[in-house]
Design a protein around this motif. Structure first.
Motif, short mmCIF file in Angstrom:
data_model
loop_
_atom_site.label_atom_id
_atom_site.label_comp_id
_atom_site.label_asym_id
_atom_site.label_seq_id
_atom_site.Cartn_x
_atom_site.Cartn_y
_atom_site.Cartn_z
N ASP A 85 0.83 -1.15 -0.02
CA ASP A 85 -0.05 0.03 -0.02
C ASP A 85 0.82 1.30 -0.04
OD1 ASP A 85 -2.25 1.75 0.47
OD2 ASP A 85 -2.41 1.56 2.35
N LEU A 86 0.95 2.14 -1.06
CA LEU A 86 1.67 3.21 -1.30
C LEU A 86 1.23 4.48 -0.33
CD1 LEU A 86 2.24 2.87 -4.96
CD2 LEU A 86 3.83 2.17 -3.21
N SER A 87 0.04 4.57 0.07
CA SER A 87 -0.55 5.55 0.82
C SER A 87 0.47 5.66 2.25
CB SER A 87 -1.92 5.49 1.35
OG SER A 87 -2.18 4.48 1.97
N ASP A 88 0.74 7.00 2.49
CA ASP A 88 1.23 7.44 3.72
C ASP A 88 2.98 6.92 3.60
OD1 ASP A 88 -1.07 8.36 4.72
OD2 ASP A 88 -1.36 6.54 5.91
N LEU A 89 3.17 6.66 2.52
CA LEU A 89 4.85 6.28 2.47
C LEU A 89 5.65 7.71 2.14
CD1 LEU A 89 4.91 2.89 0.40
CD2 LEU A 89 5.50 3.21 2.78
N ASP A 90 6.77 7.91 2.46
CA ASP A 90 7.52 9.11 1.81
C ASP A 90 8.41 8.63 0.71
OD1 ASP A 90 6.44 10.53 3.93
OD2 ASP A 90 7.89 9.70 5.34
N VAL A 91 9.06 7.33 0.75
CA VAL A 91 10.02 6.92 -0.27
C VAL A 91 9.86 5.55 -0.49
CG1 VAL A 91 12.29 6.42 -0.97
CG2 VAL A 91 11.88 8.57 0.68
N VAL A 92 9.87 5.11 -1.73
CA VAL A 92 9.65 3.89 -2.12
C VAL A 92 11.01 3.23 -2.69
CG1 VAL A 92 8.85 1.82 -3.48
CG2 VAL A 92 7.31 3.66 -2.35
N LEU A 93 11.83 2.29 -2.25
CA LEU A 93 13.09 1.89 -2.79
C LEU A 93 12.69 0.35 -3.39
CD1 LEU A 93 15.35 1.95 0.33
CD2 LEU A 93 15.39 3.55 -1.43
N VAL A 94 13.36 0.52 -4.82
CA VAL A 94 13.25 -1.01 -5.72
C VAL A 94 14.39 -1.24 -5.92
CG1 VAL A 94 12.22 -1.80 -7.59
CG2 VAL A 94 11.02 0.01 -6.73
N VAL A 95 14.74 -2.46 -5.20
CA VAL A 95 15.97 -2.99 -5.39
C VAL A 95 16.28 -3.86 -6.61
CG1 VAL A 95 17.79 -4.30 -3.96
CG2 VAL A 95 16.17 -2.76 -2.65
N GLY A 96 17.10 -3.55 -7.48
CA GLY A 96 17.39 -4.30 -8.56
C GLY A 96 18.30 -5.18 -8.09
N THR A 97 18.77 -6.01 -9.26
CA THR A 97 20.10 -6.82 -9.16
C THR A 97 21.22 -6.42 -8.99
OG1 THR A 97 20.22 -6.77 -11.72
CG2 THR A 97 18.75 -8.55 -10.91
N ASP A 98 21.60 -5.15 -9.30
CA ASP A 98 22.57 -4.29 -9.00
C ASP A 98 23.02 -4.12 -7.86
OD1 ASP A 98 20.69 -2.46 -8.82
OD2 ASP A 98 22.13 -0.78 -9.39
N ASN A 99 22.00 -4.34 -6.66
CA ASN A 99 22.12 -4.22 -5.20
C ASN A 99 21.56 -5.43 -4.56
OD1 ASN A 99 23.16 -1.59 -4.44
ND2 ASN A 99 21.44 -0.82 -5.63
N ASP A 100 21.86 -6.49 -5.21
CA ASP A 100 21.32 -7.96 -4.66
C ASP A 100 22.35 -8.42 -3.55
OD1 ASP A 100 20.35 -10.48 -3.98
OD2 ASP A 100 20.08 -11.03 -6.06
N ILE A 101 22.23 -7.95 -2.35
CA ILE A 101 23.06 -8.45 -1.26
C ILE A 101 23.08 -9.94 -0.77
CG2 ILE A 101 23.32 -6.14 -0.50
CD1 ILE A 101 21.38 -6.80 1.89
#
Length: 179
Positions: free
Chosen positions: A159-175
Motif C-alpha cells: 500500500d503506497l499511501s502514507d509512504l515517503d519513499v519507495v526503494l526498488v532493489v534491482g540486481t545491482d544491489n542484490d546483497i
C-alpha cells in the motif's frame, strides 16, 4: 487377610500416578527450556563482545544481511530519520526486500516495510513520494537512480499511501546473491 481394593480406589490410585508422571514431564520440559534460554542469551552476550566461536557464528549470520562482514562492525551510529519507506524486491532472489529492510533498520530507518515489485529490474530505483524525503538514501542504496515519476500502485503489492519513499532493489544491489 488383605482387603481387596475397590474399583474406585484403583481408579484414583492410577489417576494420581498419571498426574504425578505428567507433572514430572512438565517440570522437566520447563527446566530444559529455562536452561536453553539461559545458554542462548549467554551466547548472544558472548557474540556481542566479539569473542569466541559465538562471534564467528554471528558474523556468518550477518553476511546474509550485509554486503560484507566488515560493514556490520563499521556501521555509523543509529539515527532515526523519521521517514516511512517501502523496500521492494525487483529481482528473482527470495527475501531480498526483507534483507534490505533489516539493513535499513540497522542504520536508523525505523519505519520500513518490505514487499515485491511486479517486474524484474537490473538498476535500483528510489521513488520519492514526499518532497525532500530520502535524499540520503542514495548513499545507502549504491548506484540507485532517483525517479521523478510516481510509482504505480499496480507495480507493487504494498500500500503506497502514507509512504515517503519507495526503494526498488534491482540486481545491482542484490546483497543475497551468491558470489
Amino acid at each position: 487377610m488383605k482387603k481387596k481394593p475397590s474399583a474406585t480406589g484403583i481408579f484414583f490410585s492410577m489417576f494420581l500416578r498419571a498426574v504425578v508422571v505428567i507433572l514430572g514431564i512438565v517440570i522437566a520440559c520447563l527446566v530444559f527450556a529455562l536452561v536453553r534460554s539461559l545458554l542462548h542469551n549467554k551466547g548472544k552476550e558472548t557474540a556481542s563482545t566479539g569473542s569466541g566461536a559465538a562471534a564467528a557464528t554471528e558474523i556468518q549470520q550477518d553476511e546474509l544481511l550485509t554486503a560484507s562482514p566488515t560493514e556490520a562492525t563499521t556501521e555509523a551510529p543509529k539515527v532515526d530519520y523519521g521517514i516511512k519507506i517501502a523496500v521492494l524486491n525487483g529481482t528473482q532472489t527470495p527475501g531480498l526486500a526483507g534483507a534490505w529492510k533489516e539493513k535499513l533498520a540497522g542504520v536508523g530507518y525505523t519505519s520500513v516495510e518490505a514487499g515485491n515489485y511486479m517486474s524484474e529490474i537490473s538498476k535500483s530505483k528510489i521513488f520519492v513520494l514526499k518532497e525532500g524525503a530520502g535524499s540520503e538514501l542514495t548513499e545507502v542504496l549504491p548506484g540507485a537512480t532517483v525517479e521523478k515519476e510516481a510509482i504505480k500502485k499496480d507495480d507493487t503489492d504494498v500500500d503506497l499511501s502514507d509512504l515517503d519513499v519507495v526503494l526498488v532493489v534491482g540486481t545491482d544491489n542484490d546483497i543475497l546473491a551468491s558470489n
